[in-house]
Design an enzyme around this catalytic site. Sequence first.
Site, mmCIF file in Angstrom:
data_model
loop_
_atom_site.group_PDB
_atom_site.id
_atom_site.type_symbol
_atom_site.label_atom_id
_atom_site.label_comp_id
_atom_site.label_asym_id
_atom_site.label_seq_id
_atom_site.Cartn_x
_atom_site.Cartn_y
_atom_site.Cartn_z
ATOM 1 N N LYS A 1 3.531 7.125 15.622
ATOM 2 C CA LYS A 1 4.575 6.190 15.171
ATOM 3 C C LYS A 1 5.955 6.761 15.487
ATOM 4 O O LYS A 1 6.838 6.039 15.951
ATOM 5 C CB LYS A 1 4.410 5.896 13.670
ATOM 6 C CG LYS A 1 3.215 4.986 13.396
ATOM 7 C CD LYS A 1 2.836 4.841 11.930
ATOM 8 C CE LYS A 1 1.564 3.996 11.818
ATOM 9 N NZ LYS A 1 1.088 3.808 10.430
ATOM 10 N N GLN B 1 2.357 6.026 4.805
ATOM 11 C CA GLN B 1 1.058 6.094 5.485
ATOM 12 C C GLN B 1 -0.076 6.120 4.458
ATOM 13 O O GLN B 1 -0.044 6.901 3.499
ATOM 14 C CB GLN B 1 1.006 7.342 6.390
ATOM 15 C CG GLN B 1 -0.212 7.424 7.280
ATOM 16 C CD GLN B 1 -0.323 6.282 8.289
ATOM 17 O OE1 GLN B 1 0.672 5.769 8.789
ATOM 18 N NE2 GLN B 1 -1.529 5.865 8.580
ATOM 19 N N ASP C 1 5.361 -2.761 6.948
ATOM 20 C CA ASP C 1 3.902 -2.846 7.035
ATOM 21 C C ASP C 1 3.401 -4.243 6.653
ATOM 22 O O ASP C 1 2.237 -4.574 6.887
ATOM 23 C CB ASP C 1 3.255 -1.821 6.097
ATOM 24 C CG ASP C 1 2.664 -0.639 6.855
ATOM 25 O OD1 ASP C 1 2.230 -0.831 8.002
ATOM 26 O OD2 ASP C 1 2.620 0.462 6.279
HETATM 27 N N1 GUN Z 1 -3.437 3.430 7.367
HETATM 28 C C1 GUN Z 1 -4.269 2.789 8.221
HETATM 29 N N2 GUN Z 1 -3.627 1.744 8.793
HETATM 30 C C2 GUN Z 1 -2.385 1.734 8.284
HETATM 31 C C3 GUN Z 1 -1.251 0.899 8.501
HETATM 32 O O1 GUN Z 1 -1.256 -0.074 9.260
HETATM 33 N N3 GUN Z 1 -0.144 1.222 7.792
HETATM 34 C C4 GUN Z 1 -0.108 2.260 6.937
HETATM 35 N N4 GUN Z 1 1.021 2.491 6.269
HETATM 36 N N5 GUN Z 1 -1.135 3.048 6.710
HETATM 37 C C5 GUN Z 1 -2.266 2.787 7.397
#
Ligand code: GUN
Length: 281
Positions: free
Chosen positions: A53, A97, A120
């Site tokens: 990211k 996350q 998100d």
């Molecule tokens: N963990 C697995 N997929 C995601 C996601 O799309 N966003 C976040 N914040 N955590 C995750």
Amino acid sequence: MFKIIDGKAHSAAIRAEIKQRVATFKADRGIDVGLAVVLVGNNPASQIYVRNKIKACEETGIKSFAYYLPEEATQNQVEELIEELVENKAIHGILVQLPLPAHLDAQKILKLIPKAKDVDGFCEENMGSLCMKEDCLVACTPNGVMKMLEREGVETKGKNAVVIGRSNIVGKPMAMLLLNADATVTICHSRTQNLKEICSNADILVAAIGKAKFVTADMVKQGAVVIDVGMDRDENGKLCGDVDFENVKDKCSYITPVPGGVGPMTITMLMFNTITAAERS
Ligand code: GUN
């Protein structure tokens, strides 16, 4: 013949557009687009996601603010950090996350993120807006799937779409997006009876269950579009998806590979949501 949907190629094209929007934002407002990424603990998969990211931020010109908290961070510590980020005008998007360590109340932490910075798309207001078909920040993985379908020219209107998986992050928003795009949508899950029969009726089949090679050829209709959201390991520890790709592909009109399908699109849509949040700020 089936066509492999190349998530990397779609991502690259969309990231180029995002980079342009980020540059325009900076020129117009004189500040960077800012994304805060919060990682608590040492989950190895999460570490890789967060690294990717941050890399995508660099690639698109977004300024990333990374916060790494130890596994034993307290609920208070995490909440205080989020509250600071909410107030910080340099930050247009906040991403925590998941999964968080088990001793933390993830729902309570996520609820601190306001709709406008919820890149998100997980918060109640964004999920509600999605249900109401209002413009909002949409969860990155399902939104990435829709973008791929659109860019490939896959018709959704009137089609039977089946989503396997009902998570808040993928299954539910995926179903809602397909419904908003005029598909007839069925959501299947671990308690669904006659799963095979339902799946084999799908014109568009989205697998988001987290079980390696769960979708087999006998579950797939001839000519179906098969989208694999899985990130699993096979019996040899090799990365694979929820779909038994080798055996399923010949029945498909389109299929996404793992890796190189949905995965790159998820991070791209995070960048998309971040620039969108910045432009609306
Ligand atoms: N963990 C697995 N997929 C995601 C996601 O799309 N966003 C976040 N914040 N955590 C995750």
